[in-house]
Write a protein that holds these residues in place. Structure first.
Motif, PDB file in Angstrom:
ATOM      1  N   ARG A  62     -76.764  37.078 -91.013  1.00 33.21           N
ATOM      2  CA  ARG A  62     -76.774  37.568 -89.503  1.00 33.21           C
ATOM      3  C   ARG A  62     -76.385  36.060 -88.649  1.00 33.21           C
ATOM      4  N   THR A  63     -76.207  34.992 -89.056  1.00 34.49           N
ATOM      5  CA  THR A  63     -76.026  33.721 -88.529  1.00 34.49           C
ATOM      6  C   THR A  63     -74.468  33.567 -88.743  1.00 34.49           C
ATOM      7  N   ALA A  70     -65.521  37.518 -84.865  1.00 28.81           N
ATOM      8  CA  ALA A  70     -64.818  36.996 -83.686  1.00 28.81           C
ATOM      9  C   ALA A  70     -63.639  36.513 -83.931  1.00 28.81           C
ATOM     10  N   GLY A  84     -80.791  45.506 -85.615  1.00 28.73           N
ATOM     11  CA  GLY A  84     -80.977  44.383 -84.843  1.00 28.73           C
ATOM     12  C   GLY A  84     -79.209  43.841 -84.857  1.00 28.73           C
ATOM     13  N   THR A  85     -79.041  43.521 -86.218  1.00 29.36           N
ATOM     14  CA  THR A  85     -77.812  42.826 -86.103  1.00 29.36           C
ATOM     15  C   THR A  85     -76.546  43.284 -85.416  1.00 29.36           C
ATOM     16  N   VAL A  87     -76.378  44.360 -82.548  1.00 28.65           N
ATOM     17  CA  VAL A  87     -76.372  44.195 -81.136  1.00 28.65           C
ATOM     18  C   VAL A  87     -75.404  42.793 -80.929  1.00 28.65           C
ATOM     19  N   PRO A  88     -75.586  41.894 -81.584  1.00 28.42           N
ATOM     20  CA  PRO A  88     -74.333  40.770 -81.056  1.00 28.42           C
ATOM     21  C   PRO A  88     -72.984  41.140 -81.513  1.00 28.42           C
ATOM     22  N   TRP A 179     -90.305  35.269 -87.822  1.00 27.17           N
ATOM     23  CA  TRP A 179     -89.812  36.832 -87.677  1.00 27.17           C
ATOM     24  C   TRP A 179     -90.710  37.909 -88.218  1.00 27.17           C
ATOM     25  N   ALA A 354     -84.124  47.350 -80.479  1.00 23.76           N
ATOM     26  CA  ALA A 354     -82.962  46.291 -80.621  1.00 23.76           C
ATOM     27  C   ALA A 354     -82.191  46.101 -79.318  1.00 23.76           C
ATOM     28  N   SER A 356     -80.385  42.325 -76.855  1.00 27.61           N
ATOM     29  CA  SER A 356     -80.418  41.146 -76.383  1.00 27.61           C
ATOM     30  C   SER A 356     -81.837  40.512 -76.048  1.00 27.61           C
ATOM     31  N   GLY A 359     -84.227  40.376 -78.984  1.00 26.52           N
ATOM     32  CA  GLY A 359     -84.319  39.183 -79.778  1.00 26.52           C
ATOM     33  C   GLY A 359     -85.217  38.373 -79.471  1.00 26.52           C
TER      34      GLY A 359
ATOM     35  N   ASP B 300     -81.119  34.470 -83.162  1.00 27.86           N
ATOM     36  CA  ASP B 300     -82.207  35.431 -83.372  1.00 27.86           C
ATOM     37  C   ASP B 300     -81.126  36.641 -83.943  1.00 27.86           C
ATOM     38  N   ASP B 301     -81.906  37.647 -84.062  1.00 24.31           N
ATOM     39  CA  ASP B 301     -81.115  38.895 -84.387  1.00 24.31           C
ATOM     40  C   ASP B 301     -80.129  39.465 -83.618  1.00 24.31           C
ATOM     41  N   SER B 302     -80.362  39.141 -82.198  1.00 25.93           N
ATOM     42  CA  SER B 302     -79.378  39.691 -81.400  1.00 25.93           C
ATOM     43  C   SER B 302     -78.335  38.442 -81.051  1.00 25.93           C
TER      44      SER B 302
END
Lengths: 401, 341
Positions: A62-63, A70, A84-85, A87-88, A179, A354, A356, A359, B300-302
């Motif tokens: 996720r990190t 990108a 959740g993951t 979303v970014p 978490w 989920a 932003s 989070g 975080d997750d988002s």
């Protein structure tokens, strides 16, 4: 010389593997990044049979994922994501719409697998996951306790089990600060029918539902191992396997481990049921895991990546790994282990909300809830401090003006 | 030495220090006064996810960043002055708690909770590390030559272990029904849960740090002991000084510069206590300043992370170290100047 032998060996292995299950020979190099649990291992192993495929299974995905996707061209063509993951990746617009690819190669997909955002298919789900009740059937029937359906019944059952003294701790819980603990509050609060946000992304957790959710959690901790604030899913799973606990609200993806004779001393004794309900609905959230395809990849790469992914999610793979997850892929035979998830969904559990701001809320909860459980603060103060912590970070992130 | 030669020797390291220490520091310092935010819009979004037996579709208002023409998120950078520092320090809440003399409330605010632990940790382990290090050094120095080698080797072992690994192994000894907890339970015949309350974890963390760092102090002191003037020691013996008096009036004054050195290094290191928090997963009970910075930086997750608050917290940590070091540095400076006269 040695190198040549190794190469030849590698090639012949690849050739054999390619012949086993994949229906086409992939020529375009494809890489994937996903979490590392059992189901992902099964799926990526099946994908690898198409050739030219490299899988990275990493619990820290996720990190890595947002930055890797990108990049132009993207470092990975296939990404493994969950509610959740995603979303970014959606926020940064680094995943592509799959409408055309599904039309071309997605004949075997079921409607349930298509994750649609504003009508566009953005991801393909392969499995669902949820926390639900697991219990020691032998102990409960010995003591004449019926399977608890609500948290009041869970507490009553725990009291009886404690009085009988048949296990070390009646209840297990994934209450590790951070978490996990936040997730337990989210479950309970949504189960009480709570809402996290009001207008303009303002927090709305300072209410009776929040207080009752906290109180229920604290009542449960009285029946847990006193070190509950450091116990994560693996720890609770081991407590079950070693016969130390009788009930827990645990992830469906852990169910298979209960019957693993190499690890478990309670094979066949742990049964699954829906998550207990709180005031309003089942106190749990529904999660899905699935794949996305990078936007910053050529159409040719995306095409190959999608075909590889579809080849990985095939009925043969599901048959070979039926109990590794609650699959959405065709060919899955819902066994007794899947019952928990199905009952949880039927009892009204909602998908994890989920976003932003969620989070940020999740982080604030993870850092804040422990203060109530340890007795450092009362419930109202705890909720107020969490709301303030959320407000501060949401302002910094620009979500609240 | 000619200036040119001097510059040629020192130049590369000065350049590297500027590049890798000074420049990031300046950058963090500047970042702590700005926030970078995406430009958001609120739109109605319909999301369909798997359900039983069919999909569930939810339509809700979502706040999402606007994408520019290049496909990247549009961001704006805003000067916020000291706001990030205020967000970390929470001065209003802290002041309210302080003026009511309510320390329990003060210690529920993250920064102050972390500061309390970090300071206690630093100041309690400091004398222990110096003391234990000195004790081992004196003991080894007096041991017979035959066993000196093996003793040195064994006492250095804790220092060689990677900090996180060391912390994890101690954690596994004590967590749940770990070997040590099981032993203590058998010995004291009562139920013990070392990870259920804060103070036991705090004790374990301090014990671990002393165990881990004392060998470093030992090595330095042991080297120092080899340079003690033997004539002075002998005359002290002739004057009838006891073992303790010799240590107190001859050896320790001789080692003083080394003690100051060890203290400096230890203060700097332990004020940045971090491995213990992660290794013992003590976040519920004890957090440190360095962990706070790390927590702000972890997405975080988002994918949200608070770069500005992390920068502010990092700057505050640095300021804290400087304040701690000032007395020792002033002493060294005075000795240095005194030595010249």
């Amino acid at each position: 010389m040695i190198k040549q032998i190794l190469l030849a060996g590698g090639l012949s292995l690849a050739a054999i593997g390619g012949a086993a299950a994949c229906d086409f020979q992939n020529e375009v190099p494809v890489k994937s990044l996903s979490a590392g649990f059992e189901a992902w291992k099964a799926v990526t192993d099946a994908m690898a049979k198409c050739g030219n495929f490299e899988a990275e299974l990493d619990q820290e995905f996720r990190t890595k994922q947002p930055a890797a996707f990108a990049a132009d061209p993207s470092l990975y063509q296939i990404g493994g994501v969950a509610n959740g993951t995603l979303v970014p990746l959606m926020n940064e617009g680094t995943v592509r719409s799959l409408d055309n690819l599904v039309e071309k190669h997605g004949q075997n997909l079921t409607a349930n697998q298509l994750i649609k955002i504003n009508g566009e298919i953005m991801a393909i789900a392969m499995m669902v996951n949820a926390q639900h009740l697991m219990y020691r059937e032998d102990l409960l029937s010995d003591l004449g306790i019926s399977v608890p359906k609500t948290y009041d019944e869970v507490l009553a059952a725990a009291e009886k089990i404690k009085a009988a003294g048949v296990v070390e701790y009646p209840v297990g819980g994934t209450y590790k600060t951070g978490w996990n603990l936040a997730q337990e509050f989210v479950n309970m609060y949504l189960g009480m029918g709570g809402e996290f946000f009001g207008d303009g992304n303002e927090p709305s957790i300072e209410n009776d539902k929040g207080v009752v959710a906290l109180e229920t959690m604290k009542k449960l901790t009285a029946f847990m191992d006193p070190e509950y604030l450091v116990s994560d899913s693996t720890y609770v799973q081991q407590q079950f396997q070693q016969g130390k606990i009788a009930m827990a609200n645990l992830w469906a993806s852990r169910a298979g481990a209960m019957d693993d004779p190499n690890e478990s001393q309670v094979v066949g004794k742990v049964k699954m049921a829906g998550a207990p309900t709180a005031a309003e609905r089942a106190a749990s959230t529904l999660w899905w895991d699935g794949i996305v395809i990078a936007k910053n990849a050529s159409d040719e790469q995306a095409d190959a990546a999608f075909r590889v992914a579809m080849a990985g999610m095939n009925p043969d793979m599901v048959k070979a790994n039926n109990d590794a997850a609650v699959w959405l892929i065709e060919g899955y035979e819902p066994g007794p282990l899947a019952q928990g998830v199905v009952e949880t969904a039927q009892a009204g559990a909602v998908p994890y909300p989920a976003s932003s701001q969620m989070g940020l809320m999740h982080t604030a909860l993870g850092n804040g809830v422990a203060d109530y459980l340890t007795g450092a603060k009362d419930a109202q103060t705890t909720l107020r401090d969490i709301a303030n912590a959320y407000r501060t970070s949401a302002k910094e992130a620009g979500l609240i003006q | 030495m000619k200036f040119k030669t001097f510059a040629a020797f020192v130049g590369p390291s000065i350049f590297l220090m500027l590049l890798f220490i000074a420049a990031p520091l300046v950058s963090v310092f500047l970042q702590s006064f700005y926030v970078t935010q995406p430009v958001f819009e609120t739109v109605e979004v319909e999301t369909c996810t798997p359900g039983f037996p069919t999909q569930t579709c939810v339509t809700e208002l979502k706040t999402q960043p606007i994408l520019g023409e290049d496909g990247k998120v549009v961001t704006e950078v805003r000067y916020v002055g000291l706001e990030s520092y205020r967000n970390v320090l929470e001065p209003d809440r802290a002041w309210a708690a302080l003026s009511a003399l309510d320390f329990n409330t003060l210690l529920t605010i993250d920064f102050w909770k972390a500061l309390r632990f970090t300071l206690t940790f630093t100041l309690v382990t400091l004398p222990l590390v110096v003391g234990v290090g000195l004790a081992i050094a004196v003991a080894v120095n007096n041991a017979s030559r035959l066993i000196r080698g093996p003793i040195i080797f064994v006492s250095l072992l804790p220092f060689i272990i990677t900090p996180v690994i060391g912390a994890l192994s101690i954690r596994w000894l004590f967590i749940g029904d770990g070997i040590m907890t099981a032993f203590l339970e058998w010995w004291l015949s009562r139920d013990i849960a070392m990870f259920a309350q804060g103070w036991t974890i705090e004790l374990l963390m301090m014990f671990y740090r002393v165990w881990h760092v004392a060998p470093f102090a030992f090595v330095v002191f042991y080297a120092g002991l080899q340079t003690v003037n033997q004539d002075t020691l002998e005359s002290a013996i002739i004057d009838g000084a006891s073992r303790w008096e010799r240590l107190r009036y001859v050896v320790i004054p001789h080692l003083m510069p080394l003690i100051v050195f060890i203290s400096l290094i230890h203060l700097m290191d332990s004020y940045r206590v971090f491995e213990e928090i992660v290794g013992f997963s003590s976040q519920a009970h004890r957090i440190s300043l360095q962990w706070l910075t790390y927590d702000f930086l972890t997405p975080d997750d988002s994918g949200n992370r608070s770069i500005s608050r992390a920068s502010a917290s990092a700057m505050l940590t640095m300021i804290g170290i400087v304040i701690l070091l000032v007395p020792l540095l002033r002493k060294t400076w005075r000795d240095h100047k005194g030595g010249r006269v």
